[in-house]
Structure formats: structure tokens, C-alpha cells
Design a protein around this motif. Structure first.
Motif, PDB file in Angstrom:
ATOM      1  N   LYS A 107      14.589  -1.097 -97.568  1.00  0.00           N
ATOM      2  CA  LYS A 107      16.044  -1.326 -99.024  1.00  0.00           C
ATOM      3  C   LYS A 107      16.911  -0.706 -98.165  1.00  0.00           C
ATOM      4  N   ARG A 136      17.925  -2.748 -94.556  1.00  0.00           N
ATOM      5  CA  ARG A 136      19.144  -3.812 -95.737  1.00  0.00           C
ATOM      6  C   ARG A 136      20.551  -3.468 -95.445  1.00  0.00           C
ATOM      7  N   ARG A 137      20.967  -1.640 -96.310  1.00  0.00           N
ATOM      8  CA  ARG A 137      22.071  -2.215 -95.700  1.00  0.00           C
ATOM      9  C   ARG A 137      22.817  -1.672 -95.357  1.00  0.00           C
ATOM     10  N   ARG A 154      22.995  -4.658 -92.620  1.00  0.00           N
ATOM     11  CA  ARG A 154      24.393  -4.914 -93.297  1.00  0.00           C
ATOM     12  C   ARG A 154      25.818  -4.765 -92.701  1.00  0.00           C
ATOM     13  N   GLU A 198      14.220 -11.429-101.398  1.00  0.00           N
ATOM     14  CA  GLU A 198      15.222 -10.509-102.326  1.00  0.00           C
ATOM     15  C   GLU A 198      15.555 -10.483-100.976  1.00  0.00           C
ATOM     16  N   GLU A 199      15.989 -10.097 -99.558  1.00  0.00           N
ATOM     17  CA  GLU A 199      15.576  -9.739 -98.649  1.00  0.00           C
ATOM     18  C   GLU A 199      16.788 -10.821 -98.064  1.00  0.00           C
ATOM     19  N   ASP A 217      19.966 -10.902-100.557  1.00  0.00           N
ATOM     20  CA  ASP A 217      21.123  -9.627-100.438  1.00  0.00           C
ATOM     21  C   ASP A 217      21.694  -9.336 -99.431  1.00  0.00           C
ATOM     22  N   LEU A 218      21.186 -10.510 -98.575  1.00  0.00           N
ATOM     23  CA  LEU A 218      22.289  -9.313 -96.877  1.00  0.00           C
ATOM     24  C   LEU A 218      22.794 -10.911 -96.224  1.00  0.00           C
ATOM     25  N   PRO A 232      23.708 -17.212-100.702  1.00  0.00           N
ATOM     26  CA  PRO A 232      22.540 -17.101-101.909  1.00  0.00           C
ATOM     27  C   PRO A 232      22.560 -17.419-103.217  1.00  0.00           C
TER      28      PRO A 232
END
Ligand code: ADP
Ligand code: MG
Length: 344
Positions: free
Chosen positions: A173, A176-177, A180, A198-199, A202-203, A221
Motif C-alpha cells: 500500500k 502504491r502511493r 503514483r 484494489e491496486e 487505486d493507482l 476506475p
């Protein structure tokens, strides 16, 4: 147009791992390729990187015909799930690798390479670790180095094949941030492969959903989440509760109660309809789908419930803390009334 993939088919003997795949990526776009294991994600990345050739189709980048270019001339950066760092090289040497192996006429000077390595170490927030060896890093740090190495060649496209797949959920997680942010700073067109919805949601700016070597749907998304075009996309993108209903004129009738239907086509008659955990009311009295509370879990700002029908079917629902669900206890009997359903 940045990247154009058109009518790509790739067979392994008589099995089509990719079947007529077409999509485009805008300059600087972050695309996720989402699909279950075996759907053709890695095969597609390998074709883009020049590690393999398609049987038919076209791959263009900024007007360059990629299928006529060697892997090196494509200037593609790649990161894989397994840590593909060179164990006998330091972090700095790993990052410099793609520049050091260039033919002498294209190779930057030693000082330039060193400056690039420093800049990238800073970007991946490992400024002081350039002299370490991969074995002295955590899994997450290694993947950051792998990303820096991929970025060192100033790639036209960045290809990431489940880069966080081997890491634990919390680190994933975080990364991921971080990824990005790096993407937004460098602006490099990125294809991120994952089987984790989810990945992807979210991305990515847009998500390409693959199934059995074919594209199921492409969209932003929220667009995918709210307007799935198939049961596969609905089920793959989130928790899917399923119940029988009788459809007519955009309404699902459950016998005694009903709900509006979201559907890509006009359907009528007996159908299985689907609903998300959020799109349901829980009532103390029928009519509704009878179920017992199996579990009650706080999930951030919400309450997540597992419910079981008398026939054993399990539903998952979510509610605000101050909703009708907040004073339920384990084993209470409730009646589920979907407030919105999807049909395909
Ligand atoms: P994913 O990355 O989505 O899990 P892959 O692209 O690795 O899927 O594989 C897609 C399909 O193609 C799978 O069924 C896989 O077994 C098959 N495949 C991939 N590479 C080869 C190969 N070199 N030879 C034969 N079959 C392959
Ligand atoms: Mg794969």
C-alpha cells in the motif's frame, strides 16, 4: 497518441494467449492491466518490451513502429515481481547498469552516469544506500531500486509486471502511493500489471481488464466500478452478491419488494442479479432476503457485515456506522433489500 496497440494476437502453438487485443495509452498516462492469472498480462508486456513477437498486429509508439525495433532501441523500462537486481552489484551499480552497457557512442560520461544515479537515489528516497548490496535491503527497498534502474535509461514506456506481488500488504500500500507520486513527477507513460483489483483501481488513470487473452473492458476506475459491461468485470472488481430476480422495464422484482436495475442491455424475465455491499438496506422485518449476522467488522468509516441465508448463501454488506446496521448483534436475523442491482 503515445502508445498504440492494435489487433495483437499471440499464439503458443494453437493456444491464443492474446486474441485481437487493441488499446491506446495517452502520453504520460498510467494504465493498469488487470486480469486473473493466465489472462495474458505478462505476454502482453513481453511483446511491448520486444522480448517476444506477436503473430499479428501493430505496436506503435509516437509514430515509431515498435515491431521493427530491437528491445534496446525501444527504450522500455521493466520491473518484474521477483527482484531482478544483480546480487553482485551495489545499489548504485544496479541503477547505472542500463547506461553502462550502452555502446560507447551512446554512453553518457562517468560523471553524467553518477549524477543520474544520485538523482534517482533521491527520487526513490534511498539517497544513503547507494553502496549497499541487494541482500542488505528490504523487499520494498529492492523494488524501489528496480524501479530506479528501469528509469535510468530515461524510458519512453515503463512496464511493471506485478512489481509488488511478493511484498506484504502494508508495504504494498505504501509503495502504491509512492509509485503514483514517482509517476506524476517523471510523467513517463506507464503500464502496470496486476491481478489485484484494489491496486489497479487505486493507482491507474484507466484500467484495461483482460480475460482469457481478450479485453473485457477499458475505463477509468470509477467508470468500471459503476458501469461494468459484464458479469466478469462486476465480479472481478469487487464483492459480488447474487440473487434471483424477475426483470422488466429496468426494475428487478424480488416478490414483495423491488430495486432499480443497472444494465448494459435491456433484459427481462428471470435473471441472476448482482449487488455491491453498499447497495443494500438491512431491515428487522421482511419482505427481504432473510439472513443471520455471521460477523460484524468495523472497516474504516464503515461497518462490514457477513450474513448467511437459511440455505447457506453468504452475503457481504457495508453500512455507515450510524445506519440501521449499527445496533445489530451476531446471530440477529435481518432482511436484506438491495437498493440497486446489476444485470448482464
Ligand atoms: P498472466 O501474466 O496474465 O498470468 P501470461 O501472459 O503469463 O498470463 O500467460 C497467458 C497464457 O499463455 C497462460 O495460459 C500461459 O500458460 C500461456 N503462456 C505464456 N507463455 C507461454 C509460453 N512461452 N509457452 C506456452 N504457453 C505460454
Ligand atoms: Mg504474469
Amino acid at each position: 497518441m503515445s502508445l498504440v496497440v492494435e489487433n495483437i494476437t499471440k499464439r503458443f502453438s494453437d493456444f491464443a494467449a492474446l486474441n485481437d487485443v487493441s488499446f491506446e495509452a495517452q502520453p504520460g498516462e498510467f494504465l493498469a492491466l488487470l486480469g486473473p492469472s493466465g489472462s495474458g498480462k505478462t505476454t502482453l508486456l513481453r511483446l511491448l518490451a520486444g522480448l517476444d513477437r506477436p503473430d499479428t498486429g501493430r505496436i506503435d509508439f509516437d509514430g515509431l513502429d515498435y515491431l521493427t525495433l530491437s528491445a534496446r532501441d525501444r527504450r522500455v523500462g521493466m520491473v518484474f515481481q521477483s527482484y531482478a537486481l544483480f546480487r553482485h552489484m551495489t545499489v548504485a551499480q544496479n541503477i547505472a547498469f542500463g547506461l553502462n552497457v550502452r555502446a560507447s557512442k551512446d554512453r553518457p560520461s562517468k560523471a553524467e552516469i553518477q549524477a543520474t544515479v544520485q538523482r534517482l537515489l533521491k527520487l526513490i528516497q534511498l539517497e544513503d544506500l547507494g553502496k549497499r548490496y541487494p541482500s542488505q535491503l528490504s523487499g520494498g527497498q529492492r523494488q524501489r531500486v528496480a524501479l530506479a534502474r528501469a528509469l535510468a535509461i530515461n524510458p519512453r514506456i515503463l512496464l511493471l509486471d506485478e512489481p509488488f506481488g511478493a511484498l506484504d500488504a502494508l508495504v504494498r500500500k505504501d509503495l502504491r502511493r509512492w509509485l503514483r507520486r514517482i509517476h506524476d513527477e517523471t510523467g513517463v507513460t506507464t503500464l502496470f500489471v496486476t491481478h489485484d483489483q484494489e491496486e489497479a483501481l487505486d493507482l491507474a488513470d484507466r484500467v484495461v481488464v483482460l480475460k482469457d487473452g481478450q479485453i473485457e473492458q477499458i475505463g477509468k476506475p470509477l467508470e468500471l466500478y459503476r458501469h461494468p459491461q459484464s458479469a466478469f468485470v462486476f465480479d472481478f472488481l469487487g464483492t459480488s452478491n447474487q440473487v434471483p430476480a424477475s426483470l422488466s422495464d429496468g426494475v428487478a422484482d424480488f416478490g414483495g419488494f423491488s430495486a432499480p436495475v443497472v444494465s448494459p442491455k435491456a433484459l427481462s424475465g428471470a435473471q441472476t442479479v448482482r449487488f455491491r455491499p453498499f447497495d443494500t438496506h438491512l431491515l428487522r422485518e421482511g419482505p427481504g432476503f432473510e439472513a443471520k449476522v455471521l460477523s460484524l467488522l468495523p472497516a474504516g468509516a464503515n461497518l462490514r457485515l457477513e450474513l448467511q441465508s437459511p440455505t447457506g448463501q453468504v452475503f457481504e454488506t457495508q453500512h455507515a456506522h450510524d445506519s440501521e446496521a449499527s445496533d445489530l448483534c451476531l446471530n440477529d436475523t435481518v432482511y436484506l433489500r438491495p437498493s440497486k442491482v446489476y444485470a448482464f
